[in-house]
Design a protein around this motif. Structure first.
Motif, PDB file in Angstrom:
ATOM      1  N   ILE A   1       0.927  -1.457   0.088  1.00  0.00           N
ATOM      2  CA  ILE A   1       0.270  -0.366  -0.292  1.00  0.00           C
ATOM      3  C   ILE A   1       0.523   1.423  -0.224  1.00  0.00           C
ATOM      4  O   ILE A   1       0.774   2.405  -0.678  1.00  0.00           O
ATOM      5  N   MET A   2       1.886   0.989   0.460  1.00  0.00           N
ATOM      6  CA  MET A   2       3.010   3.010   1.125  1.00  0.00           C
ATOM      7  C   MET A   2       4.018   2.960  -0.160  1.00  0.00           C
ATOM      8  O   MET A   2       3.925   4.048  -0.528  1.00  0.00           O
ATOM      9  N   ALA A   3       4.499   1.779  -0.874  1.00  0.00           N
ATOM     10  CA  ALA A   3       5.131   1.934  -1.319  1.00  0.00           C
ATOM     11  C   ALA A   3       4.828   2.998  -3.300  1.00  0.00           C
ATOM     12  O   ALA A   3       5.693   3.545  -2.882  1.00  0.00           O
ATOM     13  N   PRO A   4       3.469   2.455  -3.429  1.00  0.00           N
ATOM     14  CA  PRO A   4       3.489   2.977  -4.544  1.00  0.00           C
ATOM     15  C   PRO A   4       3.440   4.715  -4.239  1.00  0.00           C
ATOM     16  O   PRO A   4       3.665   6.186  -4.757  1.00  0.00           O
ATOM     17  N   SER A   5       2.871   5.657  -3.131  1.00  0.00           N
ATOM     18  CA  SER A   5       2.617   6.791  -2.571  1.00  0.00           C
ATOM     19  C   SER A   5       4.032   7.304  -2.624  1.00  0.00           C
ATOM     20  O   SER A   5       4.553   8.281  -2.671  1.00  0.00           O
ATOM     21  N   ARG A   6       5.701   6.522  -2.976  1.00  0.00           N
ATOM     22  CA  ARG A   6       6.875   7.775  -2.369  1.00  0.00           C
ATOM     23  C   ARG A   6       7.414   7.361  -3.206  1.00  0.00           C
ATOM     24  O   ARG A   6       8.898   8.072  -3.059  1.00  0.00           O
ATOM     25  N   VAL A   7       6.736   7.725  -4.484  1.00  0.00           N
ATOM     26  CA  VAL A   7       7.737   8.145  -5.729  1.00  0.00           C
ATOM     27  C   VAL A   7       6.376   9.194  -6.484  1.00  0.00           C
ATOM     28  O   VAL A   7       5.295   9.159  -5.827  1.00  0.00           O
ATOM     29  N   GLY A   8       6.728   9.662  -7.836  1.00  0.00           N
ATOM     30  CA  GLY A   8       5.755  10.361  -8.570  1.00  0.00           C
ATOM     31  C   GLY A   8       4.558   9.263  -9.291  1.00  0.00           C
ATOM     32  O   GLY A   8       4.253   8.016  -8.715  1.00  0.00           O
ATOM     33  N   ARG A   9       3.937  10.347  -9.123  1.00  0.00           N
ATOM     34  CA  ARG A   9       2.545   9.468  -9.895  1.00  0.00           C
ATOM     35  C   ARG A   9       3.075   8.675 -11.553  1.00  0.00           C
ATOM     36  O   ARG A   9       2.530   8.120 -11.544  1.00  0.00           O
ATOM     37  N   GLU A  10       3.543   9.425 -12.119  1.00  0.00           N
ATOM     38  CA  GLU A  10       4.141   9.087 -13.706  1.00  0.00           C
ATOM     39  C   GLU A  10       4.723   7.870 -13.092  1.00  0.00           C
ATOM     40  O   GLU A  10       4.830   7.056 -14.382  1.00  0.00           O
ATOM     41  N   HIS A  11       5.602   7.148 -11.919  1.00  0.00           N
ATOM     42  CA  HIS A  11       6.172   6.188 -11.825  1.00  0.00           C
ATOM     43  C   HIS A  11       5.590   4.854 -10.677  1.00  0.00           C
ATOM     44  O   HIS A  11       5.554   3.959 -10.218  1.00  0.00           O
ATOM     45  N   ARG A  12       3.967   5.690 -10.686  1.00  0.00           N
ATOM     46  CA  ARG A  12       3.177   4.901  -9.528  1.00  0.00           C
ATOM     47  C   ARG A  12       2.857   2.906 -10.713  1.00  0.00           C
ATOM     48  O   ARG A  12       2.992   2.086  -9.404  1.00  0.00           O
ATOM     49  N   GLU A  13       2.544   3.106 -11.706  1.00  0.00           N
ATOM     50  CA  GLU A  13       2.804   1.818 -12.170  1.00  0.00           C
ATOM     51  C   GLU A  13       4.440   0.922 -11.775  1.00  0.00           C
ATOM     52  O   GLU A  13       3.526  -0.433 -11.539  1.00  0.00           O
ATOM     53  N   ILE A  14       5.398   1.407 -11.667  1.00  0.00           N
ATOM     54  CA  ILE A  14       6.662   0.805 -11.942  1.00  0.00           C
ATOM     55  C   ILE A  14       6.952   0.642 -10.311  1.00  0.00           C
ATOM     56  O   ILE A  14       7.206  -0.635 -10.427  1.00  0.00           O
TER      57      ILE A  14
END
Length: 298
Positions: free
Chosen positions: A222-235
């Motif tokens: 849950i927390m990992a995608p919030s630590r990067v920019g919106r354009e890198h959340r899928e990655i």
């Protein structure tokens, strides 16, 4: 735009308000943005004639509407990207570099979720199904797996609790959870006489294993995608799934290793035969006189 070969191409699109035309011949022969052939919304050119004197100003509005300049579209340049090997290699390299940059930003969460599922797959369902019980018998593995799945569900619900877990807390919790591997293993090893005897201990370990699996297996994801920019959340989600699968694979291999170390199942609950109790033979009578015989020991 689509080319004649059916492959997509890219072009530079220009918008321009055309200048008023002076006649039909000029509109047909002039190569400009005002030519209706380049405008999907334009209408056929109409000769601009002055209205009759008897026509008032409001009656001339249809001709004025036709003379209103409309934006025209024209593809000025077309850029083709041929699908050659250098282009594919460039895209592959760009993808690897972007994933490496995201992994450097979320690596604590990747390590945490990898450790969680490594611990879980090392014990469940391999070692959990080999814990013996003289009281429950073949129901013991069913009880352990039911306890694990139920508290895993509770742990996933508890992951929605609004608490901000730090990266060090997640790493510490995942590391401490590794202690469950030797504890559960001692409940099944050695086969003939386990070191931790009793039904309460393996059930308690299975409850802790399930709850922590649901809790600390969900929070990093849950927390990992919030630590990067919106354009890198899928990655970021892709890299977390990679760590998750790595934990599953390595934990499964360790589980096979531990099962091979346990050896063949042994019957630890031996049933001993009931000893024969001493009996008293019947007392024979001779001529009315009873003779007492001592009990015979068998």
């Amino acid at each position: 735009m689509e080319s004649e070969a059916g492959e997509p191409s890219y072009g530079v699109l220009k918008l321009q308000s055309p200048a008023p035309s002076t006649g039909v011949a000029e509109a047909e022969n002039t190569f400009s943005f005002s030519n209706p052939v380049y405008s999907p919304t334009a209408t056929a050119p109409v000769p601009l004639v002055s209205p009759p004197p008897s026509v008032s100003e409001p009656s001339a509005s249809p001709s004025a509407i036709l003379r209103t300049p409309r934006p025209s579209y024209k593809v000025e340049d077309v850029v083709f990207e041929s699908p050659e090997r250098p282009t594919s290699w460039r895209n592959f390299k760009r993808g690897v570099l972007s994933r490496w940059a995201v992994a450097r930003a979320i690596y604590p969460y990747m390590v945490s979720i990898g450790l969680v599922y490594f611990t879980t797959l090392s014990l469940y369902p391999g070692i959990a199904s080999e814990v013996p019980s003289c009281r429950l018998g073949s129901w013991m593995p069913i009880v352990l797996m039911s306890a694990f799945n139920f508290f895993d569900f509770i742990g996933k619900i508890a992951a929605a609790w609004p608490y901000e877990w730090s990266r060090s807390q997640l790493l510490m919790a995942s590391g401490v959870r590794l202690l469950l591997v030797p504890l559960m293993l001692l409940c099944a090893a050695p086969r003939h006489s386990p070191h931790i005897v009793g039904d309460v201990y393996p059930i308690m370990f299975s409850v802790v294993l399930g709850f922590t699996n649901g809790l600390f297996g969900s929070i990093p994801m849950i927390m990992a995608p919030s630590r990067v920019g919106r354009e890198h959340r899928e990655i970021a989600g892709n890299m977390m799934t990679l760590s998750y699968n790595g934990g599953l694979l390595s934990g499964s291999l360790v589980s096979y290793l531990l099962l091979s170390m346990l050896g063949e199942p042994a019957d630890m609950c031996r049933i001993y035969p009931t000893p024969v109790l001493p009996t008293i033979p019947p007392v024979p009578t001779h001529n009315g006189n009873a003779s007492l015989m001592l009990p015979a020991m068998h």
